[in-house]
Design an enzyme around this catalytic site. Sequence first.
Site, PDB file in Angstrom:
ATOM      1  N   ASN A 111       0.622  -1.154   0.008  1.00 30.15           N
ATOM      2  CA  ASN A 111       0.126   0.037   0.033  1.00 30.15           C
ATOM      3  C   ASN A 111       0.846   1.143  -0.040  1.00 30.15           C
ATOM      4  OD1 ASN A 111      -1.973  -1.792  -0.067  1.00 30.15           O
ATOM      5  ND2 ASN A 111      -2.648  -1.396   2.035  1.00 30.15           N
ATOM      6  N   HIS A 157     -17.804  35.746 -30.886  1.00 31.99           N
ATOM      7  CA  HIS A 157     -18.785  34.940 -32.059  1.00 31.99           C
ATOM      8  C   HIS A 157     -18.279  34.505 -33.297  1.00 31.99           C
ATOM      9  CE1 HIS A 157     -21.692  36.694 -28.735  1.00 31.99           C
ATOM     10  NE2 HIS A 157     -20.835  37.996 -29.161  1.00 31.99           N
ATOM     11  N   SER A 278      -4.649  13.468 -48.865  1.00 28.04           N
ATOM     12  CA  SER A 278      -5.717  12.628 -49.069  1.00 28.04           C
ATOM     13  C   SER A 278      -5.582  11.643 -50.121  1.00 28.04           C
ATOM     14  CB  SER A 278      -6.945  13.392 -49.547  1.00 28.04           C
ATOM     15  OG  SER A 278      -8.045  12.540 -49.954  1.00 28.04           O
ATOM     16  N   LYS A 284      -5.266  17.773 -51.598  1.00 32.50           N
ATOM     17  CA  LYS A 284      -5.652  18.133 -50.181  1.00 32.50           C
ATOM     18  C   LYS A 284      -4.440  18.166 -49.163  1.00 32.50           C
ATOM     19  CE  LYS A 284      -9.402  17.117 -47.906  1.00 32.50           C
ATOM     20  NZ  LYS A 284      -9.933  18.340 -47.371  1.00 32.50           N
ATOM     21  N   ASN A 286      -4.091  18.267 -45.098  1.00 30.18           N
ATOM     22  CA  ASN A 286      -4.850  18.215 -44.152  1.00 30.18           C
ATOM     23  C   ASN A 286      -4.390  18.587 -42.659  1.00 30.18           C
ATOM     24  OD1 ASN A 286      -7.271  17.811 -45.672  1.00 30.18           O
ATOM     25  ND2 ASN A 286      -6.982  15.573 -45.566  1.00 30.18           N
ATOM     26  N   GLU A 291      -5.868  18.438 -35.744  1.00 35.24           N
ATOM     27  CA  GLU A 291      -7.210  17.743 -35.117  1.00 35.24           C
ATOM     28  C   GLU A 291      -7.142  16.723 -34.177  1.00 35.24           C
ATOM     29  OE1 GLU A 291      -7.447  17.223 -39.833  1.00 35.24           O
ATOM     30  OE2 GLU A 291      -9.592  16.750 -39.048  1.00 35.24           O
ATOM     31  N   TYR A 318      -6.814   1.900   2.213  1.00 29.94           N
ATOM     32  CA  TYR A 318      -6.469   1.294   0.718  1.00 29.94           C
ATOM     33  C   TYR A 318      -7.664   0.493   0.457  1.00 29.94           C
ATOM     34  CZ  TYR A 318      -4.622  -0.916  -3.162  1.00 29.94           C
ATOM     35  OH  TYR A 318      -4.738  -1.269  -4.510  1.00 29.94           O
ATOM     36  N   GLN A 323      -6.433   0.562  -7.600  1.00 28.29           N
ATOM     37  CA  GLN A 323      -5.452   0.004  -8.605  1.00 28.29           C
ATOM     38  C   GLN A 323      -5.838   0.592 -10.062  1.00 28.29           C
ATOM     39  OE1 GLN A 323      -3.994  -4.031  -8.568  1.00 28.29           O
ATOM     40  NE2 GLN A 323      -5.297  -4.459 -10.229  1.00 28.29           N
ATOM     41  N   LYS A 326      -4.128   4.164 -12.298  1.00 33.63           N
ATOM     42  CA  LYS A 326      -2.804   4.063 -13.096  1.00 33.63           C
ATOM     43  C   LYS A 326      -3.119   4.194 -14.528  1.00 33.63           C
ATOM     44  CE  LYS A 326      -0.766   1.283  -9.721  1.00 33.63           C
ATOM     45  NZ  LYS A 326      -2.038   1.568  -9.023  1.00 33.63           N
TER      46      LYS A 326
END
Length: 459
Positions: A111, A157, A278, A284, A286, A291, A318, A323, A326
């Site tokens: 622990n 906006h 693409s 393209k 991208n 993203e 504990y 566990q 993690k």
Amino acid sequence: TANTMWGGRFAAGPDAIMTAINASIEFDQRLYPQDIRGSRAHAAMLAAQGIISPSDEKAIGEGLLTVLSEIESGEFTFSVALEDIHMNVESRLKEIIGEPAGRLHTARSRNDQVATDFRLWVRDRCDIVIECLEAVIRAALSQAEQGADWVMPGFTHLQTAQPVTWGHHMMAYVEMFGRDKSRFEDARKRMNESPLGAAALAGTSFPIDRHATAAALGFDRPMANSLDAVSDRDFALEFLSSAAICAVHLSRLAEELVIWSSAQFRFVTLSDRFSTGSSIMPQKKNPDAAELIRAKIGRILGATVALFVVMKGLPLAYSKDMQEDKEQVFDAADNLVLALAAMSGMLTDLTANRDKLEAAAGSGFSTATDLADWLVRAAGLPFRDAHHVTGTLVAMAEKKGIDLPELTLAEMQSVNPTITQEIYSVLGVHNSVASRQSYGGTAPDQVRAQIARWKEKLA
Ligand code: ARG
């Protein structure tokens, strides 16, 4: 057969499903450097306190280094039956050095061991994230420096609001990432106390020296309460919360880069190194990195929420629920570090298109506020009236399909006779930004002052 580490009272071994739900070795094996470091500090302290013999300590210390090199070279076989990293390491130590290995766990429990390992890991990650944030800050700072006086539209906006400078926009992110950095610094300070020696929950009857192990592991001090030491994961929650806020900032900048690199904006050009093509549309380019950075907040916030929910309502001390801490933290930390690295790379390579920015800065009646301000200053109109007059002029220009500076003086005077030729000077975007000299404002002088303050801070 029963577990060799804790199976004394057990007649039978676990069901396969029990092993499957119980074992954490698949993910906690990455705690091996921290686990071995903690064990070495613990063994050294036990010897210094006369709890184990110097020769046992020597055997343990050397044996642990052998385990370390076995793991690092990939020779080590992790065993699911041995549940977790702590028992995998100790069991291998026993194979290597024999009997003294059994003395390592004196005055210790898994622990406090796992709490120590995990704190060390999260502390390391704070340092890495802080470094990555500094790289992002430096990249944004040099963008700001280059374009401290380049004009661009400022939005509210996502509608054209008032002209700002590219430098000002970049420095806004520098401030955000600067606060993120200080959040990780704060979290690091608070988590830097040692749980080791709390044992299972109540402390131990052995004459251990918790101050010594704390110092050996680079902690500021031992945690003051053994129950708290083994049962809280607030340091992980703080790390995750800071990560989530940082990921929000990253997602906003990433979103702007996606928009700005579109054909409709072209405010920026992303480097080939941080773009993809693409497989069907040959034209393209991208912004995939942007993203993906934009998306990382999804899993990072998800991990944060997940651990909050795991911890909520857990009785002291504990519980095995913990566990589950993690994988969330590992995933969030890995993805945050990756996203920060991608962002600093993208920003470093980025070309801001000065002409596009400037052309857009003047469109959309962006200097209407300057016109209204002039009416207040030069013609003495109350701001509300000036606002109305300007609105009428905007409507007139919009109807003609032109921008404000293209209205003739006669047209302007037909709305308000006090307007003079001087009005045209305030309608220019450069004059507009230069006039916003208030502290923290968009005037190039102010932006350069911000940049100078940050350069000093980073030096
Ligand atoms: N693998 C465990 C964890 O990650 C280690 C602690 C186990 N302690 C226990 N009492 N079963 O939390």
